[in-house]
Write a protein that holds these residues in place. Structure first.
Motif, PDB file in Angstrom:
ATOM      1  N   PRO A 175     -13.699  -3.473   7.376  1.00 25.46           N
ATOM      2  CA  PRO A 175     -12.157  -4.154   7.403  1.00 25.46           C
ATOM      3  C   PRO A 175     -12.076  -5.090   6.082  1.00 25.46           C
ATOM      4  O   PRO A 175     -13.032  -5.325   5.260  1.00 25.46           O
ATOM      5  CB  PRO A 175     -12.192  -5.053   8.627  1.00 25.46           C
ATOM      6  N   GLY A 176     -10.823  -5.546   6.056  1.00 22.13           N
ATOM      7  CA  GLY A 176     -10.527  -6.405   4.827  1.00 22.13           C
ATOM      8  C   GLY A 176      -9.804  -5.662   3.848  1.00 22.13           C
ATOM      9  O   GLY A 176      -9.955  -4.496   3.682  1.00 22.13           O
ATOM     10  N   ASP A 177      -9.433  -6.435   2.758  1.00 19.20           N
ATOM     11  CA  ASP A 177      -8.619  -5.875   1.447  1.00 19.20           C
ATOM     12  C   ASP A 177      -9.798  -5.699   0.448  1.00 19.20           C
ATOM     13  O   ASP A 177     -11.149  -6.246   0.518  1.00 19.20           O
ATOM     14  CB  ASP A 177      -7.744  -7.114   1.091  1.00 19.20           C
ATOM     15  N   LYS A 217     -15.084  -3.675  -1.078  1.00 18.90           N
ATOM     16  CA  LYS A 217     -14.588  -4.991  -0.135  1.00 18.90           C
ATOM     17  C   LYS A 217     -15.724  -5.778  -0.153  1.00 18.90           C
ATOM     18  O   LYS A 217     -16.671  -5.605  -0.607  1.00 18.90           O
ATOM     19  CB  LYS A 217     -13.951  -4.481   1.164  1.00 18.90           C
ATOM     20  N   ALA A 218     -15.364  -6.771   0.543  1.00 18.21           N
ATOM     21  CA  ALA A 218     -16.179  -8.167   0.717  1.00 18.21           C
ATOM     22  C   ALA A 218     -17.446  -7.645   1.398  1.00 18.21           C
ATOM     23  O   ALA A 218     -18.503  -8.285   1.057  1.00 18.21           O
ATOM     24  CB  ALA A 218     -15.637  -9.228   1.355  1.00 18.21           C
TER      25      ALA A 218
END
Length: 403
Positions: A175-177, A217-218
């Motif tokens: 997930p995440g940007d 992503k991260a």
């Protein structure tokens, strides 16, 4: 790089010296076939400003320069009596009575080995690979390159990781940007790709990380840094090309059915050994979705057989006897039955006909499929993220060593 490792394995087994040389000003030696004109260089005065210079030799910066150089080198070697390998045009061999000489070309770097030790010296460094040799064999590693990666990422003081990737990871569904600046991630993964030249244990994790180069992503960045911490535990880890072996090929193939949660495509992985030393390995996603684990394993066998056939031709060119069948180890009995059974089956009618060439190679005595347990399947480490215990066990089975 499989040809480099195979080339060195043959030299080690036959107790031949290995010499590495670099050709200076390599792109200035090629002969141009086309008409190429350039503007006069600064400081060169002409009577007419519209005059140009015509090149008679190749020059740095020309797109034709690498091809012109290789054409010049190959023509010269052929004139001296060398033969060029049709399976890899960068490999040349010379044979006269009891003397053999092999030359492997990589742009301006050459590896030379042969049965005569009169004028040969020992190679210590080639294409960023550190070479160490003793009576047990030749050790290949990229210790300096690894330490540079650890230093550049600022993880020299970090705690080492026991294995490169967490078991049951969900990086494909992270997930995440996306990262605002993907360049550091792309640079790190690119450097890890070249590190896999001597590190089969990184094949799977690099395959996973390479899928997110466009928008990391991260979680992907954290996984890449974990790989660097894993490298810190053994920066000098590499492969040993064993001496005193019989140069027989043995292969291991495996597949992870539906390994990609996004496309549901399976992974193909193989490890091929010559004389017990790993020389070729790969992890790649299959082109189509397999309807069963047997089909996925069968496709993995087909890809592995292609690599085996290439290696057989390569070793034959190097003077190695490859007439005996190559054992192909697979942990799926259904896939082995499909490869040996010439009867049409309802469940295999959709499989492309090019996969079925395995049957022909079995009939010709080239391939000998053999069933092995998943616990001893060497290619298993290239298809999934294993726990620490399983990961260490497979490393030892691959013949890994630490310098």
């Amino acid at each position: 790089m499989a040809i480099v490792r195979s080339f060195l394995q043959v030299a080690v087994t036959r107790d031949w010296e290995v010499y590495q040389m670099n050709v200076h000003n390599v792109f200035l030696h090629g002969d141009l076939e086309e008409e190429v004109f350039i503007r006069p260089t600064p400081g060169f005065r002409t009577a007419d400003k519209n005059q140009v210079c015509r090149l008679h030799k190749s020059l740095y910066g020309l797109r034709q320069a690498p091809r012109c150089w290789f054409a010049k080198l190959s023509t010269t070697l052929l004139d001296y009596g060398f033969q060029q390998c049709v399976k890899d045009y960068s490999l040349f061999a010379f044979a006269d009575a009891d003397i053999r000489l092999h030359v492997l070309v990589y742009v301006d770097d050459l590896i030379i080995t042969g049965s005569s030790r009169a004028d040969l010296g020992i190679s210590k460094y080639f294409l960023g690979i550190e070479v160490a040799r003793n009576s047990t064999g030749m050790y290949l590693c990229q210790r300096k390159y690894t330490l540079d990666i650890i230093s550049d990422t600022g993880l020299l003081g970090s705690k080492p990781a026991s294995h490169p990737l967490k078991q049951d990871h969900t990086l494909a569904l992270a997930p995440g940007d996306s990262l605002s600046d993907p360049y550091p991630y792309r640079q790190l993964v690119g450097r890890l790709i070249y590190l896999s030249v001597t590190r089969p244990d990184l094949s799977y994790v690099i395959h996973i990380l390479s899928q997110f180069m466009h928008a990391p992503k991260a979680a992907h960045w954290a996984a890449a840094l974990r790989v660097v911490r894993y490298l810190k535990s053994n920066p000098g880890q590499g492969i040993l090309l064993q001496a005193g072996t019989d140069l027989r090929i043995s292969a291991w193939c495996d597949s992870d059915h539906g390994g990609c949660p996004l496309s549901r495509r399976s992974l193909t992985a193989w490890v091929i050994q010559i004389g017990g030393s790993p020389v070729s390995w790969k992890t790649q996603k299959q082109d189509v979705v397999s309807r069963s684990s047997a089909e996925a394993e069968y496709r993995a066998m087909a890809e592995t057989v292609c690599e085996i056939l290439w290696l057989r031709e390569l070793l034959t060119f190097l003077g190695v006897d490859c007439t005996s069948p190559v054992p192909l180890h697979c942990d799926n009995e259904s896939a082995i039955h499909i490869s040996k059974n010439l009867v049409f089956h309802e469940r295999t009618k959709h499989i492309e006909s090019d996969c079925h060439f395995i049957r022909d190679e079995i009939l010709h005595g080239v391939i000998d499929p053999q069933h092995v347990s998943t616990r001893v399947q060497l290619a298993d480490i290239l298809t999934k993220a294993l726990g620490r215990k399983e990961f260490d066990e497979f490393l030892s089975k691959l013949g890994y060593t630490v310098q």
